[in-house]
Scaffold this motif. Structure first.
Motif, PDB file in Angstrom:
ATOM      1  N   GLU A   1       0.830  -1.205   0.000  1.00 22.10           N
ATOM      2  CA  GLU A   1       0.000   0.000   0.000  1.00 22.10           C
ATOM      3  C   GLU A   1       0.867   1.258   0.000  1.00 22.10           C
ATOM      4  OE1 GLU A   1      -3.207   0.126  -0.475  1.00 22.10           O
ATOM      5  OE2 GLU A   1      -3.238  -2.056  -0.609  1.00 22.10           O
ATOM      6  N   TYR A   2       1.995   1.194   0.703  1.00 19.19           N
ATOM      7  CA  TYR A   2       2.901   2.343   0.727  1.00 19.19           C
ATOM      8  C   TYR A   2       3.452   2.630  -0.665  1.00 19.19           C
ATOM      9  CZ  TYR A   2       7.288   4.883   1.273  1.00 19.19           C
ATOM     10  OH  TYR A   2       8.308   5.775   1.116  1.00 19.19           O
ATOM     11  N   PHE A   3       3.930   1.596  -1.368  1.00 19.06           N
ATOM     12  CA  PHE A   3       4.485   1.803  -2.702  1.00 19.06           C
ATOM     13  C   PHE A   3       3.405   2.275  -3.680  1.00 19.06           C
ATOM     14  CE2 PHE A   3       8.043  -0.718  -1.080  1.00 19.06           C
ATOM     15  CZ  PHE A   3       9.115  -0.043  -1.637  1.00 19.06           C
ATOM     16  N   ARG A   4       2.189   1.771  -3.503  1.00 18.31           N
ATOM     17  CA  ARG A   4       1.086   2.240  -4.351  1.00 18.31           C
ATOM     18  C   ARG A   4       0.794   3.714  -4.101  1.00 18.31           C
ATOM     19  NH1 ARG A   4      -3.007  -3.018  -3.823  1.00 18.31           N
ATOM     20  NH2 ARG A   4      -1.979  -4.277  -5.446  1.00 18.31           N
ATOM     21  N   SER A   5       0.885   4.134  -2.854  1.00 17.98           N
ATOM     22  CA  SER A   5       0.578   5.528  -2.507  1.00 17.98           C
ATOM     23  C   SER A   5       1.591   6.496  -3.108  1.00 17.98           C
ATOM     24  CB  SER A   5       0.544   5.689  -0.980  1.00 17.98           C
ATOM     25  OG  SER A   5       1.852   5.662  -0.425  1.00 17.98           O
ATOM     26  N   THR A   6       2.808   6.015  -3.357  1.00 23.33           N
ATOM     27  CA  THR A   6       3.856   6.871  -3.922  1.00 23.33           C
ATOM     28  C   THR A   6       3.870   6.853  -5.447  1.00 23.33           C
ATOM     29  OG1 THR A   6       5.532   5.108  -3.890  1.00 23.33           O
ATOM     30  CG2 THR A   6       5.297   6.463  -1.890  1.00 23.33           C
ATOM     31  N   GLY A   7       3.026   5.997  -6.037  1.00 28.57           N
ATOM     32  CA  GLY A   7       3.003   5.878  -7.488  1.00 28.57           C
ATOM     33  C   GLY A   7       4.150   5.062  -8.047  1.00 28.57           C
ATOM     34  N   SER A   8       4.834   4.318  -7.188  1.00 28.28           N
ATOM     35  CA  SER A   8       5.978   3.512  -7.618  1.00 28.28           C
ATOM     36  C   SER A   8       5.533   2.340  -8.489  1.00 28.28           C
ATOM     37  CB  SER A   8       6.724   2.982  -6.385  1.00 28.28           C
ATOM     38  OG  SER A   8       7.651   1.970  -6.742  1.00 28.28           O
ATOM     39  N   LYS A   9       6.397   1.946  -9.403  1.00 31.93           N
ATOM     40  CA  LYS A   9       6.097   0.769 -10.230  1.00 31.93           C
ATOM     41  C   LYS A   9       5.985  -0.490  -9.387  1.00 31.93           C
ATOM     42  CE  LYS A   9      10.931  -0.365 -11.368  1.00 31.93           C
ATOM     43  NZ  LYS A   9      11.904  -0.567 -12.472  1.00 31.93           N
ATOM     44  N   TYR A  10       6.614  -0.476  -8.202  1.00 26.51           N
ATOM     45  CA  TYR A  10       6.556  -1.652  -7.348  1.00 26.51           C
ATOM     46  C   TYR A  10       5.182  -1.828  -6.714  1.00 26.51           C
ATOM     47  CZ  TYR A  10      11.548  -1.469  -8.089  1.00 26.51           C
ATOM     48  OH  TYR A  10      12.781  -1.426  -8.691  1.00 26.51           O
ATOM     49  N   GLY A  11       4.306  -0.852  -6.895  1.00 26.40           N
ATOM     50  CA  GLY A  11       2.928  -1.004  -6.455  1.00 26.40           C
ATOM     51  C   GLY A  11       2.174  -2.049  -7.256  1.00 26.40           C
TER      52      GLY A  11
ATOM     53  N   TYR B   1       3.640  -4.963  -7.954  1.00 25.74           N
ATOM     54  CA  TYR B   1       4.269  -6.230  -7.596  1.00 25.74           C
ATOM     55  C   TYR B   1       3.473  -6.882  -6.461  1.00 25.74           C
ATOM     56  CZ  TYR B   1       8.535  -5.216 -10.306  1.00 25.74           C
ATOM     57  OH  TYR B   1       9.433  -4.967 -11.307  1.00 25.74           O
ATOM     58  N   THR B   2       3.943  -8.013  -5.964  1.00 25.72           N
ATOM     59  CA  THR B   2       3.310  -8.665  -4.825  1.00 25.72           C
ATOM     60  C   THR B   2       3.765  -7.994  -3.530  1.00 25.72           C
ATOM     61  OG1 THR B   2       5.102 -10.259  -4.478  1.00 25.72           O
ATOM     62  CG2 THR B   2       3.368 -10.869  -6.057  1.00 25.72           C
ATOM     63  N   ASP B   3       3.022  -8.238  -2.448  1.00 26.68           N
ATOM     64  CA  ASP B   3       3.438  -7.691  -1.153  1.00 26.68           C
ATOM     65  C   ASP B   3       4.713  -8.368  -0.657  1.00 26.68           C
ATOM     66  OD1 ASP B   3       1.650  -9.980  -0.827  1.00 26.68           O
ATOM     67  OD2 ASP B   3       1.841  -9.650   1.314  1.00 26.68           O
ATOM     68  N   ASP B   4       4.974  -9.607  -1.114  1.00 26.33           N
ATOM     69  CA  ASP B   4       6.240 -10.264  -0.774  1.00 26.33           C
ATOM     70  C   ASP B   4       7.415  -9.478  -1.364  1.00 26.33           C
ATOM     71  OD1 ASP B   4       5.015 -12.689   0.442  1.00 26.33           O
ATOM     72  OD2 ASP B   4       4.312 -13.021  -1.595  1.00 26.33           O
ATOM     73  N   ALA B   5       7.240  -9.023  -2.598  1.00 33.05           N
ATOM     74  CA  ALA B   5       8.294  -8.261  -3.270  1.00 33.05           C
ATOM     75  C   ALA B   5       8.544  -6.933  -2.566  1.00 33.05           C
ATOM     76  CB  ALA B   5       7.917  -8.019  -4.734  1.00 33.05           C
ATOM     77  N   THR B   6       7.466  -6.219  -2.230  1.00 33.13           N
ATOM     78  CA  THR B   6       7.655  -4.917  -1.575  1.00 33.13           C
ATOM     79  C   THR B   6       8.196  -5.090  -0.158  1.00 33.13           C
ATOM     80  OG1 THR B   6       5.277  -4.916  -1.011  1.00 33.13           O
ATOM     81  CG2 THR B   6       5.963  -3.684  -2.979  1.00 33.13           C
ATOM     82  N   ASP B   7       7.818  -6.175   0.515  1.00 37.02           N
ATOM     83  CA  ASP B   7       8.414  -6.464   1.830  1.00 37.02           C
ATOM     84  C   ASP B   7       9.919  -6.656   1.695  1.00 37.02           C
ATOM     85  OD1 ASP B   7       6.010  -6.305   3.146  1.00 37.02           O
ATOM     86  OD2 ASP B   7       5.884  -8.424   3.676  1.00 37.02           O
ATOM     87  N   SER B   8      10.333  -7.398   0.669  1.00 42.22           N
ATOM     88  CA  SER B   8      11.769  -7.669   0.496  1.00 42.22           C
ATOM     89  C   SER B   8      12.547  -6.395   0.205  1.00 42.22           C
ATOM     90  CB  SER B   8      11.997  -8.705  -0.623  1.00 42.22           C
ATOM     91  OG  SER B   8      11.727  -8.168  -1.912  1.00 42.22           O
ATOM     92  N   ILE B   9      11.942  -5.450  -0.519  1.00 37.54           N
ATOM     93  CA  ILE B   9      12.596  -4.169  -0.786  1.00 37.54           C
ATOM     94  C   ILE B   9      12.830  -3.428   0.526  1.00 37.54           C
ATOM     95  CG2 ILE B   9      12.368  -1.912  -1.888  1.00 37.54           C
ATOM     96  CD1 ILE B   9      10.639  -3.281  -4.040  1.00 37.54           C
ATOM     97  N   CYS B  10      11.804  -3.437   1.386  1.00 31.04           N
ATOM     98  CA  CYS B  10      11.921  -2.750   2.682  1.00 31.04           C
ATOM     99  C   CYS B  10      12.961  -3.433   3.569  1.00 31.04           C
ATOM    100  CB  CYS B  10      10.567  -2.731   3.384  1.00 31.04           C
ATOM    101  SG  CYS B  10       9.320  -1.723   2.549  1.00 31.04           S
ATOM    102  N   ILE B  11      13.005  -4.761   3.514  1.00 25.39           N
ATOM    103  CA  ILE B  11      13.981  -5.519   4.305  1.00 25.39           C
ATOM    104  C   ILE B  11      15.398  -5.177   3.838  1.00 25.39           C
ATOM    105  CG2 ILE B  11      14.854  -7.850   4.781  1.00 25.39           C
ATOM    106  CD1 ILE B  11      11.845  -8.749   4.595  1.00 25.39           C
TER     107      ILE B  11
END
Length: 287
Positions: free
Chosen positions: A158-168, A170-180
């Motif tokens: 939801e955070y990446f979607r709110s910023t308009g990022s292309k990673y919005g 992707y899956t939440d697993d992918a965005t979690d891994s970016i944050c990790i």
């Protein structure tokens, strides 16, 4: 098992990072595991996902999936130099339903098998034990408060979607891994600085200054470099100018002890209240 690289399904992934230094953030799960791969500075390069949702749910099937994952990882990371790995630590979740000892065991077995398979792979292949990253710690460090609530199941997505990022997309697993990965780099002190390795012939004219580390010059848009103390000041500046090109700025922190007197007296600019252990080397290209 289905392998995806940057949200695109692929059948075979050969070595992508041979000879490169990389950092990795991992979100492992029973079905879809994601790996965020960064360069030596932590800058994101790729998102790799290993999806085993179609490989069966028995314990035997999970162990076979782990074997497939390790085979894929050997191919993907062959020849790479892995500087740091972080993996989200596993927790036992209460799904709110009536559970028996066997259902808890089965769920725990599957997630632990995948989790430990990743750890064993990096220990045996690269001699590095992944850093265990606490779920709440990385969320608190990386996500804004409104996306850390326990009521939001997919906060990073939801955070990446709110910023308009292309990673919005992707899956939440992918965005979690970016944050990790981002949290791992912060914890390890890995910064997005270009490493100066060897002497280069200067390609464009530039100006350079040595300023106080506390100077108030706005350098937020400047490219950060890691100073190479085995080269002299001008040799470092030559590389910095070549990398950034025209009409840009570059900055690097240099120890005063690594400078010559002629460097200090020739290039220092601005106010200095006292002798400083570190100075900022600033390189400006263009007019």
């Amino acid at each position: 098992m289905v392998i995806s690289v940057n949200n695109n399904v692929t059948n075979v992934v050969l070595s992508r990072y041979s000879g490169r230094e990389i950092t990795i953030g991992i979100d492992s799960s029973k079905t879809n595991s994601a790996l965020a791969v960064g360069d030596e500075t932590g800058k994101l390069i790729d998102i790799i996902e290993l999806n085993g949702s179609g490989d069966g749910t028995t314990e035997e099937a999970v162990l076979k999936l782990c074997e497939k994952q390790r085979q894929a990882l050997r191919s993907i990371f062959g020849g790479a130099h892995v500087a740091a790995v972080g993996i989200e630590d596993i927790i036992t979740k209460n799904n709110g339903q009536k559970e028996s000892g066997i259902t808890v065991h089965t769920s725990r077995f599957k997630i632990t098998a995948v989790f430990m398979s990743f750890i064993f792979f990096f220990q045996e292949t690269f001699g590095i034990t992944p850093e265990l990253i606490n779920n709440w710690e990385w969320k608190h460090a990386v996500l804004p408060e409104q996306f850390r609530s326990r009521d939001i199941k997919k906060g990073s997505l939801e955070y990446f979607r709110s910023t308009g990022s292309k990673y919005g997309n992707y899956t939440d697993d992918a965005t979690d891994s970016i944050c990790i990965l981002k949290y791992l780099c912060s914890k390890k002190g890995i910064v997005q600085a270009y490493k100066i390795r060897e002497i280069e012939t200067p390609k464009i004219p530039y100006r350079m200054f040595l300023m106080s580390e506390s100077c108030n010059m706005d350098l937020t848009a400047a490219q950060l470099f890691e100073y190479n103390s085995s080269l002299n000041l001008k040799q470092n500046a030559d590389v910095m100018a070549n990398v950034i090109g025209r009409s840009k700025a570059a900055v690097s922190v240099v120890r005063t002890a690594d400078l010559r007197f002629e460097d200090i007296y020739g290039y220092c600019s601005g106010a200095f209240k006292h002798r400083e252990d570190n100075l900022k080397l600033i390189v400006l290209c263009g007019k």
